[in-house]
Design a protein around this motif. Sequence first.
Motif, PDB file in Angstrom:
ATOM      1  N   HIS A  59       0.792  -1.289  -0.125  1.00 37.37           N
ATOM      2  CA  HIS A  59       0.002  -0.021   0.023  1.00 37.37           C
ATOM      3  C   HIS A  59       0.950   1.100   0.054  1.00 37.37           C
ATOM      4  N   ALA A  60       1.708   1.275   0.806  1.00 45.19           N
ATOM      5  CA  ALA A  60       2.690   2.647   0.933  1.00 45.19           C
ATOM      6  C   ALA A  60       3.951   2.549   1.445  1.00 45.19           C
ATOM      7  N   GLY A  61       4.943   3.252   1.508  1.00 49.30           N
ATOM      8  CA  GLY A  61       6.148   3.101   2.282  1.00 49.30           C
ATOM      9  C   GLY A  61       7.188   2.066   1.460  1.00 49.30           C
ATOM     10  N   ALA A  62       8.159   1.837   1.895  1.00 46.98           N
ATOM     11  CA  ALA A  62       9.326   0.902   1.402  1.00 46.98           C
ATOM     12  C   ALA A  62       8.715  -0.434   1.052  1.00 46.98           C
ATOM     13  N   PRO A  63       9.427  -1.019  -0.052  1.00 48.42           N
ATOM     14  CA  PRO A  63       9.165  -2.203  -0.439  1.00 48.42           C
ATOM     15  C   PRO A  63       9.451  -3.421   0.914  1.00 48.42           C
ATOM     16  N   VAL A  64       8.805  -4.446   0.940  1.00 48.64           N
ATOM     17  CA  VAL A  64       8.862  -5.276   1.787  1.00 48.64           C
ATOM     18  C   VAL A  64       9.576  -6.642   1.335  1.00 48.64           C
ATOM     19  N   PRO A  78      10.526 -13.060  -2.787  1.00 47.95           N
ATOM     20  CA  PRO A  78      10.177 -12.011  -3.637  1.00 47.95           C
ATOM     21  C   PRO A  78       9.835 -10.499  -2.718  1.00 47.95           C
ATOM     22  N   VAL A  79       9.997  -9.567  -3.388  1.00 50.57           N
ATOM     23  CA  VAL A  79      10.010  -8.266  -2.882  1.00 50.57           C
ATOM     24  C   VAL A  79       8.775  -7.656  -3.296  1.00 50.57           C
ATOM     25  N   LEU A  80       7.915  -7.265  -2.128  1.00 49.84           N
ATOM     26  CA  LEU A  80       6.287  -6.817  -2.222  1.00 49.84           C
ATOM     27  C   LEU A  80       6.763  -5.172  -2.455  1.00 49.84           C
ATOM     28  N   GLY A  81       6.474  -4.728  -3.522  1.00 48.29           N
ATOM     29  CA  GLY A  81       6.440  -3.267  -3.666  1.00 48.29           C
ATOM     30  C   GLY A  81       6.124  -2.641  -5.145  1.00 48.29           C
ATOM     31  N   PRO A  82       5.933  -1.414  -5.338  1.00 47.34           N
ATOM     32  CA  PRO A  82       5.566  -0.755  -6.767  1.00 47.34           C
ATOM     33  C   PRO A  82       6.371  -0.914  -7.758  1.00 47.34           C
ATOM     34  N   ASP A  83       7.630  -1.455  -7.643  1.00 46.31           N
ATOM     35  CA  ASP A  83       8.628  -0.965  -8.745  1.00 46.31           C
ATOM     36  C   ASP A  83       8.848  -2.191  -9.668  1.00 46.31           C
ATOM     37  N   VAL A  84       7.734  -2.390 -10.265  1.00 49.63           N
ATOM     38  CA  VAL A  84       7.834  -3.738 -11.134  1.00 49.63           C
ATOM     39  C   VAL A  84       8.800  -3.986 -12.178  1.00 49.63           C
ATOM     40  N   GLY A  87      11.615  -5.774 -10.520  1.00 48.37           N
ATOM     41  CA  GLY A  87      11.390  -6.951 -10.137  1.00 48.37           C
ATOM     42  C   GLY A  87      10.636  -7.280  -8.734  1.00 48.37           C
ATOM     43  N   GLN A  88      10.030  -6.038  -8.135  1.00 48.56           N
ATOM     44  CA  GLN A  88       8.983  -5.922  -7.081  1.00 48.56           C
ATOM     45  C   GLN A  88       7.722  -6.175  -7.814  1.00 48.56           C
ATOM     46  N   ARG A  89       6.834  -6.711  -6.948  1.00 45.72           N
ATOM     47  CA  ARG A  89       5.491  -7.051  -7.137  1.00 45.72           C
ATOM     48  C   ARG A  89       4.767  -6.649  -6.231  1.00 45.72           C
ATOM     49  N   PRO A  90       3.522  -6.134  -6.715  1.00 44.29           N
ATOM     50  CA  PRO A  90       2.677  -5.236  -5.989  1.00 44.29           C
ATOM     51  C   PRO A  90       1.646  -6.162  -4.959  1.00 44.29           C
ATOM     52  N   GLN A  91       1.617  -7.374  -5.294  1.00 45.71           N
ATOM     53  CA  GLN A  91       0.816  -8.432  -4.979  1.00 45.71           C
ATOM     54  C   GLN A  91       1.625  -9.639  -4.958  1.00 45.71           C
ATOM     55  N   VAL A  92       1.682 -10.382  -3.755  1.00 44.79           N
ATOM     56  CA  VAL A  92       2.191 -11.859  -3.615  1.00 44.79           C
ATOM     57  C   VAL A  92       1.334 -12.728  -2.979  1.00 44.79           C
ATOM     58  N   VAL A  93       1.207 -13.869  -3.471  1.00 49.88           N
ATOM     59  CA  VAL A  93       0.345 -14.810  -3.061  1.00 49.88           C
ATOM     60  C   VAL A  93       1.207 -15.873  -2.037  1.00 49.88           C
ATOM     61  N   THR A 105      12.211  -2.699   4.038  1.00 49.40           N
ATOM     62  CA  THR A 105      13.529  -2.323   3.432  1.00 49.40           C
ATOM     63  C   THR A 105      13.849  -0.954   3.661  1.00 49.40           C
ATOM     64  N   GLY A 106      13.002  -0.124   4.359  1.00 48.05           N
ATOM     65  CA  GLY A 106      13.208   1.345   4.647  1.00 48.05           C
ATOM     66  C   GLY A 106      12.717   1.548   5.986  1.00 48.05           C
ATOM     67  N   GLU A 107      12.184   2.747   6.164  1.00 49.85           N
ATOM     68  CA  GLU A 107      11.790   3.344   7.469  1.00 49.85           C
ATOM     69  C   GLU A 107      10.451   2.487   7.547  1.00 49.85           C
TER      70      GLU A 107
END
Length: 148
Positions: A59-64, A78-84, A87-93, A105-107
Amino acid sequence: MPSPDEFTAHLGLQPLPVEGGRWAQSWRDETASAIYYLLAPPETSAPHRLDRLEIYAHHAGAPVRMLLLFPGGRVSRPVLGPDVAAGQRPQVVVPAGVWQASVSTGEWSLVGTVVVPPYTDDSVEFRSAAALAAEWPDATEDLAPWLR
């Protein structure tokens, strides 16, 4: 962008004692449940598995950074985040029965999860990182945040 404290106040997030992080249920019916989940280091999501499917969304903030340990020895990171494009993915099952752990990965990071069927306290199991590292030696380095 709201701060972690503002998200906590506005979404009614509460500490999640065993797993770590802060959470609030946002929806539930007889078929599924959904939560908001905020991680702000040094908080982490402790190694655990559910006996049901869980779908994460950033949803917001740093990738996970997530660690998924599958039966049979497969490891996924996987890295859950917006930068596809990176290689990040906005959704992980996360399928039922897969061990999982995650760190921001951030604050801070705000994600949501949907659990199908709905989450219950008896649907989750926790395990030490040392025991998981013994079974998935290829993931020992990934488990370092929980081996302290």
